[in-house]
Design a protein around this motif. Structure first.
Motif, PDB file in Angstrom:
ATOM      1  N   PHE A 110      33.825  70.215  46.511  1.00 25.43           N
ATOM      2  CA  PHE A 110      33.308  69.929  45.163  1.00 25.43           C
ATOM      3  C   PHE A 110      33.981  68.735  44.477  1.00 25.43           C
ATOM      4  CE2 PHE A 110      33.166  74.610  45.862  1.00 25.43           C
ATOM      5  CZ  PHE A 110      31.792  74.739  45.983  1.00 25.43           C
ATOM      6  N   GLY A 111      34.844  68.056  45.181  1.00 27.27           N
ATOM      7  CA  GLY A 111      35.617  66.981  44.573  1.00 27.27           C
ATOM      8  C   GLY A 111      34.775  65.880  43.956  1.00 27.27           C
ATOM      9  N   GLN A 112      33.595  65.610  44.534  1.00 29.26           N
ATOM     10  CA  GLN A 112      32.761  64.514  44.024  1.00 29.26           C
ATOM     11  C   GLN A 112      32.319  64.751  42.584  1.00 29.26           C
ATOM     12  OE1 GLN A 112      31.864  66.736  46.326  1.00 29.26           O
ATOM     13  NE2 GLN A 112      29.630  67.067  46.443  1.00 29.26           N
ATOM     14  N   TYR A 113      32.245  66.026  42.176  1.00 29.79           N
ATOM     15  CA  TYR A 113      31.763  66.320  40.823  1.00 29.79           C
ATOM     16  C   TYR A 113      32.841  66.107  39.759  1.00 29.79           C
ATOM     17  CZ  TYR A 113      28.075  68.503  43.572  1.00 29.79           C
ATOM     18  OH  TYR A 113      27.060  68.731  44.467  1.00 29.79           O
ATOM     19  N   GLY A 114      34.066  65.873  40.180  1.00 34.53           N
ATOM     20  CA  GLY A 114      35.125  65.612  39.224  1.00 34.53           C
ATOM     21  C   GLY A 114      35.421  64.144  39.023  1.00 34.53           C
ATOM     22  N   LYS A 115      34.665  63.278  39.703  1.00 32.63           N
ATOM     23  CA  LYS A 115      34.941  61.840  39.657  1.00 32.63           C
ATOM     24  C   LYS A 115      33.820  61.085  38.955  1.00 32.63           C
ATOM     25  CE  LYS A 115      37.762  61.863  43.858  1.00 32.63           C
ATOM     26  NZ  LYS A 115      37.818  63.329  43.915  1.00 32.63           N
ATOM     27  N   PHE A 116      34.198  60.032  38.248  1.00 29.62           N
ATOM     28  CA  PHE A 116      33.231  59.204  37.537  1.00 29.62           C
ATOM     29  C   PHE A 116      32.378  58.424  38.526  1.00 29.62           C
ATOM     30  CE2 PHE A 116      32.527  54.953  35.387  1.00 29.62           C
ATOM     31  CZ  PHE A 116      31.450  55.387  34.629  1.00 29.62           C
ATOM     32  N   ASP A 117      31.080  58.636  38.450  1.00 28.73           N
ATOM     33  CA  ASP A 117      30.123  57.911  39.296  1.00 28.73           C
ATOM     34  C   ASP A 117      28.804  57.888  38.537  1.00 28.73           C
ATOM     35  OD1 ASP A 117      28.317  56.971  41.206  1.00 28.73           O
ATOM     36  OD2 ASP A 117      29.397  57.923  42.869  1.00 28.73           O
ATOM     37  N   LEU A 118      28.622  56.855  37.735  1.00 28.29           N
ATOM     38  CA  LEU A 118      27.474  56.778  36.831  1.00 28.29           C
ATOM     39  C   LEU A 118      26.155  56.864  37.579  1.00 28.29           C
ATOM     40  CD1 LEU A 118      26.585  56.408  33.881  1.00 28.29           C
ATOM     41  CD2 LEU A 118      26.655  53.929  34.260  1.00 28.29           C
ATOM     42  N   GLU A 119      26.005  56.105  38.647  1.00 26.83           N
ATOM     43  CA  GLU A 119      24.739  56.093  39.380  1.00 26.83           C
ATOM     44  C   GLU A 119      24.455  57.437  40.027  1.00 26.83           C
ATOM     45  OE1 GLU A 119      24.433  52.885  42.111  1.00 26.83           O
ATOM     46  OE2 GLU A 119      24.604  51.325  40.563  1.00 26.83           O
TER      47      GLU A 119
END
Length: 555
Positions: A343-352
């Motif tokens: 689930f790590g990707q959901y804690g990082k800023f990624d506007l697109e």
């Protein structure tokens, strides 16, 4: 182009206009700022989570024990001289110090402890730490000894019990409505119980004439000037009129330390988690639809530029937290690596990626007004609510709003008074907010404070009103076993469940803001002498230890 630098420039301009409010007098008076309000209301009810003055806990009502987070949760015994946990973890016995008295001279005994726990059972609204369901009975062993019999085995129960203030039976038994009782002339057990002056602009809280540890107390009075916001606190600190503060100070080396490098000091320790939170019981039906959708919560998390918040709103002070389980580096020893993997990707800023996630889930502009709507076509208009005067949080929200709006989220900012904000969070009467949760020695404590349904409607720390029966059961089980390997397996599972659901959106771990002036007082904790967390914040019981260590500078 995003105009993030404008926020920092504006904050410094406001600081430049701020002027000091009160000057320090001579004598053994310690001037501090532990809360920011536009006016003081005379309320010293230790059970109140919205109206009581921030010097009520610890200073007026002393805890049984202060656990020192910076020293491996070491117990510092205060009203209690010891406690013992039963081998089966089904009871805990506290022994009070001999000769304790209330500030009016009446004896402090086990009867007062029994009364307090009967009282919060009779008036459940007083139980702001939800301790009552965990206690089967409280029995008096003798005048100095109290045994708490538990409903379930609990290896960490001492940490919870000491969070409930003990009140005098001979006073509170006469109070008809303790929920609204202002307790304007308190009778307490702590070092500073006498309210010798009280106005809407300043109040003074002086020595308890019957304090058991008076020989270790050098301070005669606490003086609390009314300071409405961070800029006013900075002005008072820079002017030298404050001895002890806890406030966000932008560019602190230049705006505070440089004014008097010999005496103006600070020490920041990693502390409370600051997260973006959504009320899953919000009165706004359309907001509720989105907030109860994990896909929307994940997308929202990915749309927030945490690093910009840390660098600009936080002046680089906070510790970035991108852990969807909420633990972050503060609890690194407990971390489950599977959280980052799954689930790590959901804690990082990624506007697109965040915008794509919204598109896939059907959060598109259905009515052509330029803003995204719910998948069923109902409009989303979200209010981001944070307290007036909390400039670092206001700046953080403004930064978050830039990317949220860029992604098509219709969001605005409101800044009520802190007491109103707190009441709204307790009730779930909000849409978006920032919220903080004090650090602890074990992640069980922040988890149970955040997600325990028994605390809904009692504490702002459960503001999202997120319910997960499996998480609650696992946390209950966690405290019933002694085997470290079993405990780790349970905590690993809790982290995965929280990370998957993402009920709160971690942003950063705020430093515990602590500023001090050595002109008049010595004995301060510091990076060179990290004896305990010294912030004068209402969430830090160790501030009592700091008060007792202070000595006046020889004149």
């Amino acid at each position: 182009m995003r105009k993030l630098s404008f926020i920092a420039t504006t904050s410094l301009a406001v600081l430049a206009l701020a002027t000091p409010v009160y000057a320090q007098d001579s004598g053994k008076v310690l001037t501090l700022a532990s809360e920011q309000v536009t006016t003081f209301v005379r309320n010293f009810n230790p059970f109140s989570q919205t109206s009581a003055r921030y010097t009520t806990q610890d200073f007026l009502y002393e805890p049984l024990v202060v656990f020192n987070r910076l020293q491996g949760n070491e117990p510092n015994y205060r009203l209690a001289e010891s406690f013992e946990l039963a081998d089966d973890l089904m009871s805990i016995t506290f022994t009070l110090r001999d000769g304790l008295k209330w500030s009016d001279g009446e004896d402090f005994t086990a009867d007062d402890v029994l009364f307090t726990y009967d009282y919060i059972k009779k008036f459940p609204a007083l139980d702001f730490i939800s301790i009552t369901p965990q206690i089967a009975s409280v029995e008096k062993v003798d005048d100095r000894t109290v045994r708490f019999n538990l409903t379930e085995a609990n290896s960490l129960i001492a940490n919870t019990i000491v969070g409930m203030p003990i009140v005098p039976e001979h006073i509170w038994s006469e109070v008809a409505d303790p929920v609204t009782f202002a307790n304007e002339n308190p009778v307490g057990s702590g070092p500073m119980t006498e309210i010798t002056r009280f106005t809407p602009q300043v109040y003074e809280q002086c020595r308890n004439p019957n304090y058991w540890d008076a020989d270790n107390l050098a301070v005669d009075c606490l003086r609390m000037p009314q300071l409405a916001d961070n800029p006013q606190v900075l002005a008072a600190l820079a002017d030298g009129s404050l001895d002890w503060g806890t406030s966000f100070i932008p560019d602190i080396d230049n705006t505070f330390v440089a004014k008097d490098p010999e005496h103006h000091k600070y020490w920041f320790t990693p502390s409370s988690l600051v997260s973006m939170q959504m009320s899953q019981v919000s009165p706004d039906e359309n907001a509720r639809k989105a907030f109860n959708d994990v896909t929307f919560r994940r997308a929202l998390s990915m749309l927030v530029d945490r690093q910009a918040i840390v660098d600009i709103a936080g002046y680089g002070y906070p510790l970035l937290n991108e852990d969807p389980s909420g633990l972050g580096e503060l609890y690194a020893a407990f971390a489950n690596p599977e959280v980052e993997t799954q689930f790590g990707q959901y804690g990082k800023f990624d506007l697109e990626a965040g915008m794509a996630l919204l598109d896939e889930a059907g959060y598109v502009d259905a009515d052509g007004d330029g803003f995204r709507d719910n998948p069923d076509g109902t409009p989303l208009e979200l209010d981001f609510k944070v307290p007036n005067g909390w400039t670092d949080w206001i700046d953080a929200v403004q930064i978050a709003m830039e990317t949220l709006q860029e992604a098509g989220i219709n969001v605005s900012l409101s800044t009520p008074e802190a007491a109103v904000w707190t009441s709204d969070l307790i009730a779930g009467n909000f849409e978006l907010t920032l919220n903080s949760l004090a650090a602890a020695s074990n992640p069980y404590l922040p988890y149970i404070r955040s997600f325990n349904p028994a605390d809904f409607g009692k504490s702002r720390f459960t503001a999202p009103h997120w319910e997960n029966a499996e998480v609650v059961e696992l946390l209950k089980k966690y405290t019933t076993i002694k085997d470290p390997a079993e405990q780790k397996a349970i905590m690993d599972q809790v982290q995965l469940l929280v990370a998957e659901a993402l009920p709160i959106i971690p942003l950063y771990n705020s430093p515990s803001f602590f500023q001090y002036n050595t002109t008049r007082w010595t004995g301060w904790a510091s990076a060179e002498d990290p004896k305990y967390a010294p912030a004068v914040s209402v969430t830090n019981p160790a501030r009592l230890l700091q008060l007792l260590d202070l000595e006046p500078v020889a004149q």
